[in-house]
Structures are given as C-alpha cells and as structure tokens.
Scaffold this active site. Structure first.
Site, PDB file in Angstrom:
ATOM      1  N   HIS A   1      14.327  64.528  10.534  1.00 53.56           N
ATOM      2  CA  HIS A   1      13.390  63.899  11.418  1.00 53.56           C
ATOM      3  C   HIS A   1      12.639  62.830  10.608  1.00 53.56           C
ATOM      4  O   HIS A   1      11.970  62.103  11.277  1.00 53.56           O
ATOM      5  CB  HIS A   1      12.734  65.113  12.020  1.00 53.56           C
TER       6      HIS A   1
ATOM      7  N   GLY B   1      12.526  63.031   3.924  1.00 54.47           N
ATOM      8  CA  GLY B   1      11.183  62.763   3.364  1.00 54.47           C
ATOM      9  C   GLY B   1      11.010  62.057   2.288  1.00 54.47           C
ATOM     10  O   GLY B   1      10.484  61.126   1.896  1.00 54.47           O
TER      11      GLY B   1
ATOM     12  N   GLY C   1      14.136  62.092  -0.058  1.00 53.89           N
ATOM     13  CA  GLY C   1      15.424  62.072  -0.408  1.00 53.89           C
ATOM     14  C   GLY C   1      15.925  62.992  -1.410  1.00 53.89           C
ATOM     15  O   GLY C   1      17.198  63.001  -1.851  1.00 53.89           O
TER      16      GLY C   1
ATOM     17  N   GLY D   1      15.765  66.854  -0.982  1.00 54.82           N
ATOM     18  CA  GLY D   1      16.393  67.798  -0.552  1.00 54.82           C
ATOM     19  C   GLY D   1      17.822  67.451   0.043  1.00 54.82           C
ATOM     20  O   GLY D   1      18.846  68.063  -0.229  1.00 54.82           O
TER      21      GLY D   1
ATOM     22  N   HIS E   1      27.139  52.366 -12.922  1.00 60.53           N
ATOM     23  CA  HIS E   1      27.543  53.375 -13.981  1.00 60.53           C
ATOM     24  C   HIS E   1      27.783  54.844 -13.616  1.00 60.53           C
ATOM     25  O   HIS E   1      28.541  55.338 -14.202  1.00 60.53           O
ATOM     26  CB  HIS E   1      26.125  53.334 -14.765  1.00 60.53           C
TER      27      HIS E   1
ATOM     28  N   ARG F   1       9.421  58.979   3.270  1.00 62.47           N
ATOM     29  CA  ARG F   1       7.960  59.004   2.867  1.00 62.47           C
ATOM     30  C   ARG F   1       7.601  58.493   1.661  1.00 62.47           C
ATOM     31  O   ARG F   1       6.441  58.595   1.169  1.00 62.47           O
ATOM     32  CB  ARG F   1       7.423  60.486   3.103  1.00 62.47           C
TER      33      ARG F   1
ATOM     34  N   ARG G   1      33.691  53.160 -19.998  1.00 68.60           N
ATOM     35  CA  ARG G   1      33.095  54.541 -20.652  1.00 68.60           C
ATOM     36  C   ARG G   1      32.551  54.958 -19.571  1.00 68.60           C
ATOM     37  O   ARG G   1      32.114  56.447 -19.614  1.00 68.60           O
ATOM     38  CB  ARG G   1      32.238  53.959 -21.679  1.00 68.60           C
ATOM     39  N   HIS G   2      32.055  54.387 -18.616  1.00 68.11           N
ATOM     40  CA  HIS G   2      31.234  55.086 -17.442  1.00 68.11           C
ATOM     41  C   HIS G   2      32.218  56.064 -16.606  1.00 68.11           C
ATOM     42  O   HIS G   2      31.729  56.829 -15.992  1.00 68.11           O
ATOM     43  CB  HIS G   2      30.600  54.057 -16.429  1.00 68.11           C
TER      44      HIS G   2
ATOM     45  N   ARG H   1      32.462  59.300 -18.116  1.00 67.57           N
ATOM     46  CA  ARG H   1      31.535  60.038 -17.998  1.00 67.57           C
ATOM     47  C   ARG H   1      31.504  60.734 -16.439  1.00 67.57           C
ATOM     48  O   ARG H   1      31.230  61.817 -16.265  1.00 67.57           O
ATOM     49  CB  ARG H   1      30.194  59.334 -18.194  1.00 67.57           C
TER      50      ARG H   1
HETATM   51  C1  RB5 Z   1      10.955  67.847   5.882  1.00 60.23           C
HETATM   52  O1  RB5 Z   1       9.621  67.858   6.306  1.00 60.23           O
HETATM   53  C2  RB5 Z   1      11.050  67.363   4.448  1.00 60.23           C
HETATM   54  O2  RB5 Z   1      10.949  68.449   3.839  1.00 60.23           O
HETATM   55  C3  RB5 Z   1      12.153  66.720   4.260  1.00 60.23           C
HETATM   56  O3  RB5 Z   1      12.402  65.588   4.818  1.00 60.23           O
HETATM   57  C4  RB5 Z   1      12.582  66.395   2.669  1.00 60.23           C
HETATM   58  O4  RB5 Z   1      11.594  65.476   2.103  1.00 60.23           O
HETATM   59  C5  RB5 Z   1      13.125  67.322   1.833  1.00 60.23           C
HETATM   60  O5  RB5 Z   1      13.603  67.340   0.861  1.00 60.23           O
END
Ligand code: RB5
Length: 145
Positions: free
Chosen positions: A9, A66, A68, A70, A98, A109, A132-133, A136
């Site tokens: 979202h 939000g 990147g 998670g 690389h 965000r 070399r990359h 790895r």
């Molecule tokens: C959702 O609120 C938020 O936790 C998600 O978008 C993200 O930032 C998680 O890593």
C-alpha cells in the site's frame, strides 16, 4: 525488457509513476502489486515478484514498500533472487554491475519521485560485469541450503 513490479500500500503511487516512465522508455511492465492504499502484507509481493524473475517470467523485478527493506528481505528468501535496496543511482548501477541484482527494491517513503526514476534508470540500464564479480555471486548462491 519485461519488468515486473510488486508493491504494498505504501508503494502504489511510486509504482504508477515508474510504470509510466518504464513504458515511455519502451519496456513492458507487469503489475503484480496492490492498487489500493488499504493495508496489505508486503512479503507476499516481494516473494511473488522474486519467484517470477527467477522463473524468467520477467527480465527484472522492481519491488516497493515504505522503506524497501521488508519487501527485499522477503524477496531474498527466494532461491536465485538477488534483491537490492537502492537509495541512489550509484547503488543501483553497482547492484547490477557487481552483484547481478535481478530485483530492485525501493522505499516509497525514503526516496522522492525524481530520485526513484533515476535509480530505476541506472538499474535497468546496468549490465553485470561477470569475472571476479561472478565468482562472488556464485559464492552467494552456494550459501543457500
Ligand atoms: C507498511 O506500513 C511498511 O511497514 C512497509 O511498507 C515497509 O516499509 C516494510 O518494510
């Protein structure tokens, strides 16, 4: 290039922006993210895009939550996925050159629109250097059990 985008979202607006931009650059975009601002669980989208890229249903993936963070942690659970959170163009370029990253993770965000476009351009245009990359990256892949 065929590029799959997944987002929670928090990433709906950025997904729309990047989709339009990628299409203007001549890429095909597959939307696997939510189009609603109702709260959803980001791991599902990270996993789905990573799976599709590993199965070669798309050349590259872009995943957006939000921060990147998670969504990239979830994507990196998929064997063969190499998701990189990038907050600037150099990171995106080096992630391709690389690390042979095949999924770009963005924080809607964290980075603004112009920067997100620049990061995406660097990622999509970047080419893996091998050598070399490659050794790895092969090591990283061998650590999966
Ligand atoms: C959702 O609120 C938020 O936790 C998600 O978008 C993200 O930032 C998680 O890593």
């Amino acid at each position: 290039m065929k590029i799959m985008i997944g987002n929670d979202h928090a990433g709906v607006e950025m997904k729309k922006l990047l989709t339009q931009q990628l299409q203007e650059w001549g890429h095909e975009v597959i939307n696997r993210g939510t189009d609603s601002i109702d709260s959803v669980n980001y791991p599902e989208f990270g996993k789905e895009v990573a799976n599709a890229v590993v199965k070669e249903e798309a050349d590259l993936g872009i995943i957006i939550c939000g921060t990147g963070i998670g969504i990239s942690i979830a994507a990196n659970k998929v064997k063969g996925a190499r998701a990189a959170v990038c907050t600037n163009e150099l990171m995106a370029d080096l992630a391709r050159r690389h690390n042979n990253a095949n999924v770009l993770a963005l924080g809607a965000r964290i980075v603004g629109d112009e920067l997100a476009i620049a990061i995406t351009k660097a990622f999509v245009e970047g080419k893996f250097e091998g050598g070399r990359h490659g050794t790895r990256v092969d090591l990283i892949e061998s650590y999966r059990c």
